[in-house]
Design a protein around this motif. Structure first.
Motif, PDB file in Angstrom:
ATOM      1  N   ASP A  75      18.706 -49.260 -13.477  1.00  0.00           N
ATOM      2  CA  ASP A  75      18.358 -47.842 -13.391  1.00  0.00           C
ATOM      3  C   ASP A  75      19.571 -46.995 -13.747  1.00  0.00           C
ATOM      4  OD1 ASP A  75      17.367 -45.351 -12.853  1.00  0.00           O
ATOM      5  OD2 ASP A  75      17.249 -45.614 -10.665  1.00  0.00           O
ATOM      6  N   ASP A 132      15.327 -39.738 -13.246  1.00  0.00           N
ATOM      7  CA  ASP A 132      15.882 -40.712 -12.301  1.00  0.00           C
ATOM      8  C   ASP A 132      14.916 -40.990 -11.148  1.00  0.00           C
ATOM      9  OD1 ASP A 132      17.716 -42.479 -11.341  1.00  0.00           O
ATOM     10  OD2 ASP A 132      19.107 -40.970 -10.546  1.00  0.00           O
ATOM     11  N   MET A 151      18.964 -43.767   2.495  1.00  0.00           N
ATOM     12  CA  MET A 151      20.276 -44.278   2.916  1.00  0.00           C
ATOM     13  C   MET A 151      21.004 -43.226   3.746  1.00  0.00           C
ATOM     14  SD  MET A 151      21.498 -46.070  -0.629  1.00  0.00           S
ATOM     15  CE  MET A 151      22.858 -46.966   0.105  1.00  0.00           C
TER      16      MET A 151
HETATM   17  N1  BES Z   1      16.991 -46.453  -7.575  1.00  0.00           N
HETATM   18  C1  BES Z   1      17.248 -45.132  -7.149  1.00  0.00           C
HETATM   19  C2  BES Z   1      17.461 -45.036  -5.633  1.00  0.00           C
HETATM   20  C3  BES Z   1      18.666 -45.745  -5.077  1.00  0.00           C
HETATM   21  C4  BES Z   1      19.828 -45.044  -4.873  1.00  0.00           C
HETATM   22  C5  BES Z   1      18.599 -47.075  -4.732  1.00  0.00           C
HETATM   23  C6  BES Z   1      20.939 -45.703  -4.344  1.00  0.00           C
HETATM   24  C7  BES Z   1      19.704 -47.713  -4.210  1.00  0.00           C
HETATM   25  C8  BES Z   1      20.875 -47.017  -4.021  1.00  0.00           C
HETATM   26  C9  BES Z   1      16.079 -44.215  -7.518  1.00  0.00           C
HETATM   27  O1  BES Z   1      15.444 -44.545  -8.703  1.00  0.00           O
HETATM   28  C10 BES Z   1      16.624 -42.855  -7.677  1.00  0.00           C
HETATM   29  O2  BES Z   1      17.402 -42.644  -8.559  1.00  0.00           O
HETATM   30  N2  BES Z   1      16.201 -41.934  -6.817  1.00  0.00           N
HETATM   31  C11 BES Z   1      16.619 -40.588  -6.871  1.00  0.00           C
HETATM   32  C12 BES Z   1      15.414 -39.705  -6.694  1.00  0.00           C
HETATM   33  C13 BES Z   1      15.684 -38.232  -6.941  1.00  0.00           C
HETATM   34  C14 BES Z   1      16.032 -37.994  -8.398  1.00  0.00           C
HETATM   35  C15 BES Z   1      14.441 -37.445  -6.545  1.00  0.00           C
HETATM   36  C16 BES Z   1      17.634 -40.349  -5.750  1.00  0.00           C
HETATM   37  O3  BES Z   1      17.451 -40.897  -4.659  1.00  0.00           O
HETATM   38  O4  BES Z   1      18.617 -39.668  -6.005  1.00  0.00           O
END
Ligand code: BES
Ligand code: MN
Ligand code: ZN
Length: 494
Positions: A267, A344, A377
């Motif tokens: 990602d 994202d 988190m």
């Molecule tokens: N894969 C990420 C979330 C993530 C962050 C997993 C850190 C493990 C560790 C997900 O795809 C993401 O980027 N989420 C965004 C969402 C936002 C753009 C609404 C996030 O959490 O920043």
């Protein structure tokens, strides 16, 4: 790892290392230390008086050529306060012994069982296997199998029932399934592309007698998985949609449990690209998918009488020339339109279509696991998985299974009032709900595609990876969630 029972008297066991544990209140005369010959305990009493043996949790005290034993070495592991003793603690003690010994070149370990209760045996075996894992498979030096070769479970005389044997097998199944998930999560994205993830799924399915089907880019487009495809189109790596079926004979036609796992093999954030600092961690963004593969591997062996289908949408999220862009409006497989405000927020998009397809394939209960949000988190750290869902019954079943399995999970709210946050002015939904309550709006977005079907969502963004080493497990991929889901399915079917 070879795992066997030993019913010979402890004094006669010739293992390289015999392992006993004892509690803080009485380090020389409690726990399984009590089962040692009097001569050995005399030695331990002296060591305790000299301050060399305290029983503090995870203290490892090796004794070479101990009096009264034929083993080369006795290892006494501190079990902490006896009032805090639990199955989880037992799993961790066995793990601590494994990690202490393997790092010192010991290959053979005999664990003295405090009881032959089946759940105790499962905990020790599972704990030993999980501890015998290190994430350094690409290190070229000293990488030749340094683990424990043989684990003997010793009672010092007591015989083992067939229940005990079944408990050993269950421990092995659970430990190996969790480690399979960890291996996959650990793989870098250049090694584990969507294609290779599908290959791994097919290999596992063939080995354990499951039916596996893999869809490629043409089929994904033909099925009109517009949300999944929007994410997939920015990468040069072909996407895969993995489906694995477990339909045991004699299982009732319903429920059919759909296990949907996010399978983003990398990602980058896409056009809404992530900062570079921790971007390498995004090789783990397929942890939800890997969890479901581990669960299926275990289920295929434990054989609960319940139908299960695993579905894993697998792709990279990349900012290629053909990538989807902020502002794009896409049509999901369900027909609902989505305005992309942030590329994202890709996990909820691939899961939206996977849930729709799961229902189309006849799933009557949907459980998804995903590294969905950084927000979870912030809320729960790396210790606890966030649990979301409207259906009280299934949420409670899941929480009970987590408790039983010794994995920390906590229910987070879902509430109609949050729906405002991911409304779009141009389409049915927007793919982000802003910074505040991000784990909730992310979860609820996915829930929109479950409709009336009972649905539970696990946000494992924090728990997928451990940033610290513990005495009983390596730093790195955790496999968190596997034990809970296996527990849920086996509880449900019995
Ligand atoms: N894969 C990420 C979330 C993530 C962050 C997993 C850190 C493990 C560790 C997900 O795809 C993401 O980027 N989420 C965004 C969402 C936002 C753009 C609404 C996030 O959490 O920043
Ligand atoms: Mn993302
Ligand atoms: Zn992601």
């Amino acid at each position: 790892m070879k795992i066997e029972f030993q019913s010979a008297p402890l004094a006669q066991l010739s293992a390289t290392a015999l392992v006993a544990y004892s509690f803080e209140e009485a380090p020389a005369s409690s726990g399984t230390v009590e089962k040692l010959p009097e001569e050995t305990r005399g030695l331990l009493r002296e060591m305790h008086e000299a301050g060399e043996l305290t029983g503090k949790a995870f203290e490892c005290t090796p004794v070479r050529r101990p009096d009264g034993l034929s083993a080369d070495k006795l290892l006494v592991v501190g079990a902490g306060k006896s009032e805090k003793f639990s199955e989880t603690q037992l799993r961790h003690l066995a793990g601590a012994a494994v990690r202490h010994l393997r790092s010192r070149g010991v290959r053979q370990m005999a664990w003295i069982l405090g009881s032959v209760a089946p759940s105790t045996i499962t905990a020790v075996v599972d704990g030993a296997l999980v501890a015998d894992f290190d994430p350094d498979r690409y290190r070229t030096e000293s990488n030749d199998k340094k683990g424990i070769d043989t684990l003997s479970l010793a009672t010092g005389g007591e015989q083992f029932s067939s229940d005990a044997h079944a408990a050993l097998v269950r421990g092995r199944i659970l430990g190996e399934a969790q480690n399979f998930t960890r291996e996959l999560v650990n793989e870098p994205s250049n090694q584990l592309t969507p294609t290779r993830l599908a290959d791994q799924a097919e290999k596992m399915a063939a080995r354990f007698g499951l039916v596996c089907e893999v869809l490629g880019p043409e089929e994904i487009q033909k099925l009109k998985m517009g949300a999944f495809w929007a994410v997939a189109q920015g990468s040069r790596e072909p996407s895969r949609f993995i489906i694995i079926r477990y339909s045991p004979e004699g299982a009732p036609p319903e429920p059919v449990i759909g296990l949907i796992g996010k399978g983003i093999t990398f990602d980058s954030g896409g056009i809404s690209i992530k900062p570079s600092d921790n971007m390498h961690e995004m090789k783990t963004d397929m942890a939800g998918g890997a969890t479901m593969l581990g669960v299926m591997q275990a289920v295929a062996q434990i054989k609960p009488r319940v139908r299960v289908v695993a579905l894993i949408p697998a792709t990279e999220n990349m900012p290629g020339g053909n990538a989807y862009k902020p502002g794009d409006v896409i049509t999901s497989m369900s027909g609902k339109t989505i305005e992309v405000l942030n590329t994202d927020a890709e996990g909820r998009l691939v899961l939206a279509d996977a849930l729709t397809y799961a229902k189309r394939l006849g799933c009557t209960v949907l459980i998804d696991a995903a590294t969905l949000t950084g927000a979870v988190m912030v809320a729960l750290g790396s210790i606890t998985t966030g649990v979301f869902g409207w259906n009280k019954d299934w949420v409670n079943r899941l929480l009970a299974a987590a408790h039983h399995a010794g994995e920390k999970m906590w229910q987070m709210p879902v509430d109609e009032d949050y729906r405002e946050l991911y409304k779009s002015s141009i389409a049915d939904l927007a793919n982000t709900g802003g910074r505040y309550g991000g784990a909730i709006t992310g979860a609820m977005f996915i829930g929109e595609f479950a409709g009336d079907t009972p649905w539970v969502h696990l946000d494992i963004a924090g728990t997928r990876w451990a940033n610290d080493e513990k005495p009983y497990r390596a730093k790195g991929p955790t496999g968190h969630g596997v034990r809970t889901l296996v527990q849920l399915l086996t509880d449900f079917a019995s």
